[in-house]
Each structure stands twice: as C-alpha cells, then as structure tokens.
Write a protein that holds these residues in place. Sequence first.
Motif, PDB file in Angstrom:
ATOM      1  N   PHE A  95       1.625  -1.159  -5.629  1.00  0.00           N
ATOM      2  CA  PHE A  95       0.863   0.085  -5.495  1.00  0.00           C
ATOM      3  C   PHE A  95       0.137   0.331  -6.787  1.00  0.00           C
ATOM      4  O   PHE A  95      -0.935   0.658  -6.961  1.00  0.00           O
ATOM      5  N   GLU A 143      -0.395  -0.013   5.551  1.00  0.00           N
ATOM      6  CA  GLU A 143      -1.209   0.083   4.336  1.00  0.00           C
ATOM      7  C   GLU A 143      -0.816   1.295   3.486  1.00  0.00           C
ATOM      8  O   GLU A 143      -1.657   1.997   2.935  1.00  0.00           O
ATOM      9  N   ASP A 144       0.480   1.532   3.415  1.00  0.00           N
ATOM     10  CA  ASP A 144       1.023   2.637   2.629  1.00  0.00           C
ATOM     11  C   ASP A 144       2.229   2.103   1.854  1.00  0.00           C
ATOM     12  O   ASP A 144       3.354   2.113   2.345  1.00  0.00           O
ATOM     13  N   TRP A 145       1.976   1.624   0.639  1.00  0.00           N
ATOM     14  CA  TRP A 145       3.055   1.045  -0.154  1.00  0.00           C
ATOM     15  C   TRP A 145       4.028   2.100  -0.654  1.00  0.00           C
ATOM     16  O   TRP A 145       5.154   1.788  -1.010  1.00  0.00           O
ATOM     17  N   GLY A 152       5.199  -1.233   4.951  1.00  0.00           N
ATOM     18  CA  GLY A 152       4.208  -0.862   3.950  1.00  0.00           C
ATOM     19  C   GLY A 152       2.934  -1.667   4.071  1.00  0.00           C
ATOM     20  O   GLY A 152       1.837  -1.138   3.880  1.00  0.00           O
ATOM     21  N   TYR A 153       3.071  -2.934   4.403  1.00  0.00           N
ATOM     22  CA  TYR A 153       1.899  -3.795   4.536  1.00  0.00           C
ATOM     23  C   TYR A 153       1.075  -3.422   5.771  1.00  0.00           C
ATOM     24  O   TYR A 153      -0.135  -3.271   5.695  1.00  0.00           O
ATOM     25  N   PHE A 154       1.745  -3.294   6.933  1.00  0.00           N
ATOM     26  CA  PHE A 154       1.010  -3.028   8.165  1.00  0.00           C
ATOM     27  C   PHE A 154       0.451  -1.613   8.221  1.00  0.00           C
ATOM     28  O   PHE A 154      -0.597  -1.386   8.817  1.00  0.00           O
TER      29      PHE A 154
END
Length: 95
Positions: free
Chosen positions: A95, A22-24, A18-20
């Motif tokens: 999020f 950028e989609d939590w 989710g961090y890399f």
Amino acid sequence: MKFFGIGIVTAAISLLLGYFLEDWNLAFYIAGALGIIGVLWALLFSGVLKGSGGMERMTSSERRKESARRSGRMRNGFLFALPNLLAAIAAMWIF
C-alpha cells in the motif's frame, strides 16, 4: 504444522481479497487482526495474561502432560499468527 498451514491459507485469502477488491487496507486489517488474535491466543495459553493467580500452575508441580498441552497450544497460536502478521506487513508495504 497444521496451524501453520491454516495460517498460510488465511493469509493468502486476505491478500487475495485485497488484490481482487483493490483495497490493500482491507488485506492489512484482516491479516493483522488474525495475527493479533493468534498472538493473544498464544499469550493466553502461555499463562502470561493470567496474572499472579495463574502463576501457580507454571511450577514444578505441574504435570508433564499439562505442560506439554499448554506449550503445544501456545506454539499453535504463534504458528497461526506468523503468516498472518507477515501478510499484514506485506499488505502495508504494498500500500
């Protein structure tokens, strides 16, 4: 404790994805799905989902080894699910 460690690793992987990326939401879905699978695994081995036909095995005639094995599988499922559910809540909160 092995399953708790595996749960922590899978939760960390889902949060890192989710961090890399950028989609939590992705982290929330992955960790939440793994947490629900762990809870269902624990419920399956606890005998709750067997219905009325499976309740005969959870009586005093059940052997101690069978009871300990069933309890161990149930505990392992919850230990795997706990870090994943906490990671899903964290991803939802971020999020």
